[in-house]
Scaffold this active site. Structure first.
Site: not given
Lengths: 440, 440
Positions: A82, A161
């Site tokens: 990531h 989220d």
């Protein structure tokens, strides 16, 4: 237990219990906690922070709010990377095939560009026909068959989220370490990974402008990943100047293919190999990072990584012939040179200004619904360290829409800092952080 | 200019411009700034604070959001007082008639009780027939004719404060000095006052628990009032133990009448006179506060303050005969003594616990819509400093509804701290703060 009491306790610096964090997040999703209470809570978290235990709970609750990807049919260690986002960051397009060619299973969940930073999905979709929207079962099949997939986030994953991020985005609570950690890790955990490598960018073109803030984020990410049982390593990498020589979607794909073909700019090659090596090491395929780096270099040199990339493009519906013949990718109708006003050395190129110039050309988005032009962007002809005479080209702007061209050319010119002395060469790789409690 | 940028700038500690504060507050009222943005902004203000200039602008914008009271027909200096709220605080019922009898015009805007603190309007409405809801023109007539009025806040005044307060109340952003200052002063300025005396309470039964926080609020109040051209003085007064000997609506009215009749507890008498004297001084009726205090004592002693109170009760529709005959006020059906478990001296009475006990009996409200019982409450028989034997009465609880009586009696008993030594007597008046820049 009420939202009011939980906000008050967070505001006053108390550590919240798991039940309180769960009440807040699940209540918000259920509509029992109002959005104005959640936004006040998030701002209190911005100022007070969260303990490791609170961050762990937040991540678990966000993960538990949605579906997870079922990759159980995929054999072998599944590792993703990531990046916190940068300018000219096409590393995923190199890293994933290198790691996959070395035997890592790479179910990569990527995002789209917003503001001055680009997104891997946008870059990939400049390859004609390529799709990034796949159901869970198809992702498993792709990873199983090709060794890698690069797909978008399923809307069923971590809805907490998504809802919280939308609120943070309009209430100035994005730049908050525990909230960033929860957001990143809840989505990565939902992909059922065995390990994760984090590329935390530092500098003008990055989300984290200073080494101190970037290091704090990296430490929180690996500490929380460790508490959640996910082996993780974080690399702090330099994003003062744009990565490589190209910024813009199709232009960056061409550069990634150059690197996979054994060429390309040294910084893209070296940073990609360093990250891929960490994935290979975390997957247990090599006992030490140095050996993993040798293996990563080998699969790049022998062409097997390029082969994986071709198969990946085909498997996701893209025009695989474009990998060997980049003229099949979109090209802008016009180019314009930006030239040096004086002789000297390029001492810095402001990544933020370059990113904003590319955005102004139409390569990126200001809001999530903006269309993008895959062909436009810019090439850096004179990178940091290059010697130039007055009138020499610094960069070439690739453009279609004449609206933003003058402003973009000005921005690109202003992004270059020229000096009399050649700057010291420096590596993109600043630091590697590993969790102390767990041998990766 | 966007709400996002304004929240971000406040979060990062920048001073906001007048235009930015106006954009935020007026946008919120107009629906252009979402409530979740306003609540995040308010939480950022909680942590970062506001400069004097920002607080001034906030107050002006909140004032400008609604109507103002037109008291131009009232001759003479119009002065009000504001208390931050306490337990047993019936001072307004003494102060207003004393100041009015001395020649001050007192257009007093009061509130209702919530939680453990009582409200002047609730106390007054225990007088049969008395009304507190008057139109602007009627308030001017009452002040003109009687010298005083005590009325509720018109809903047309400072709607921005009402909307923001409702949000603060559910997002834990009440206890924030600049927001409190804006809320208090915007409403007081809307009444067209010539001066204001602020009674900032400190201690267990007060909103501000410590001298430091109370002083900070008092300083911000007088500094902002000064910037807005409103002469103001703040008194810090002790609210560790309940004021006077009674808590509960009708019981407190009786005590206020006792003080106006020349009797009553010394602390109620002295604090009321100190505050009324400051109003007389600010109104320009006496050149120094000491002379104003003599004048306040004179109108109390000669019965003219009691006369004003009688005329005020009659003018606002109340049973004026109740002023001379308190048996006309509501009385609870039952009483119960709370006795001392040991011999000794009363060294402290916890005002918060007493306030909560009174609330539990039905004298106050938990939410704004709760009905209240005007008759219930409690009398303190043994105030701080009193010597008691085991079994002597400490307090008498006046009750109607048996539901909460046992818990209330326990609370009252627990509120009394007994010791072997008689505590040092101390004054309620802690400190007087005047603005340095303006001779009041």
């Amino acid at each position: 237990m009420t939202a009011y009491e939980i906000i008050l306790r967070k505001r006053d610096g108390d550590e919240l219990s798991s039940d309180e964090i769960r009440f807040m997040v699940e209540g918000f999703l259920a509509g029992d906690v109002a959005d104005y209470q959640m936004s006040a809570f998030l701002m209190a978290v911005f100022f007070v922070g969260m303990t490791d235990a609170e961050t762990e709970t937040l991540t678990r609750v966000m993960l538990g709010s949605g579906a997870t990807l079922d990759l159980s049919r995929v054999e072998g260690a599944k590792v993703d990377k990531h990046s916190t986002g940068g300018v000219g960051d096409k590393l995923s397009l190199v890293i994933a095939p290198v790691a996959a060619a070395a035997g890592v299973r790479v179910p990569m969940i990527s995002g789209r560009g917003l503001g001055h930073t680009g997104g891997t999905l946008d870059k990939l979709e400049s390859i004609p026909g390529l799709k990034t929207d796949f159901a869970s079962g198809d992702v498993a099949r792709l990873v199983d068959e090709v060794g890698m997939a690069i797909v978008g986030q399923s809307p069923e994953v971590a809805p907490a989220d998504r809802r919280m991020y939308a609120l943070r985005d309009v209430t100035a609570t994005i730049e908050c370490v525990p909230l960033i950690v929860g957001s990143i890790l809840s989505k990565k955990l939902a992909a059922g990974l065995d390990a994760l490598v984090l590329d935390v960018k530092v500098g003008r073109g990055a989300f984290m402008g200073t080494l101190e803030t970037a290091r704090r984020l990296a430490q929180a990410l690996i500490a929380t990943a460790d508490r959640l049982g996910l082996p993780a390593v974080a690399l702090l990498t330099d994003m003062e100047s744009p990565l490589g020589r190209t910024v813009g979607n199709a232009l960056e794909v061409v550069e990634a293919i150059d690197v996979l073909s054994g060429g390309g700019p040294p910084d893209v090659r070296e940073t990609s190999l360093a990250i891929a090596a960490r994935m290979i090491h975390l997957a247990g395929l090599e006992p030490v990072p140095a050996a993993a780096l040798v293996r990563a270099e080998a699969v790049l040199t022998d062409g097997s990584a390029l082969g994986v990339f071709e198969r990946f493009v085909a498997a996701q519906g893209g025009d695989a012939a474009a990998v060997r013949d980049p003229s099949r990718l979109p090209r802008a109708a016009n180019t314009r040179e930006v030239v040096s006003p004086r002789p000297g050395h390029v001492v810095a190129i402001d990544a933020l200004e370059i990113g904003l110039a590319s955005l102004g050309l139409g390569a990126g988005r200001t809001t999530v619904d903006d269309p993008i032009d895959p062909a436009v962007g810019l090439e850096i002809v004179a990178p940091v360290g290059a010697a130039v005479s007055a009138g020499d080209p610094l960069a070439v702007v690739h453009w279609n829409d004449p609206t933003g061209i003058a402003a973009a050319v000005d921005r690109v010119g202003a992004a270059f800092a020229l000096g009399d002395e050649r700057p010291e060469p420096r590596s993109r790789l600043i630091e590697v952080l590993e969790c102390e409690h767990r041998a990766p």
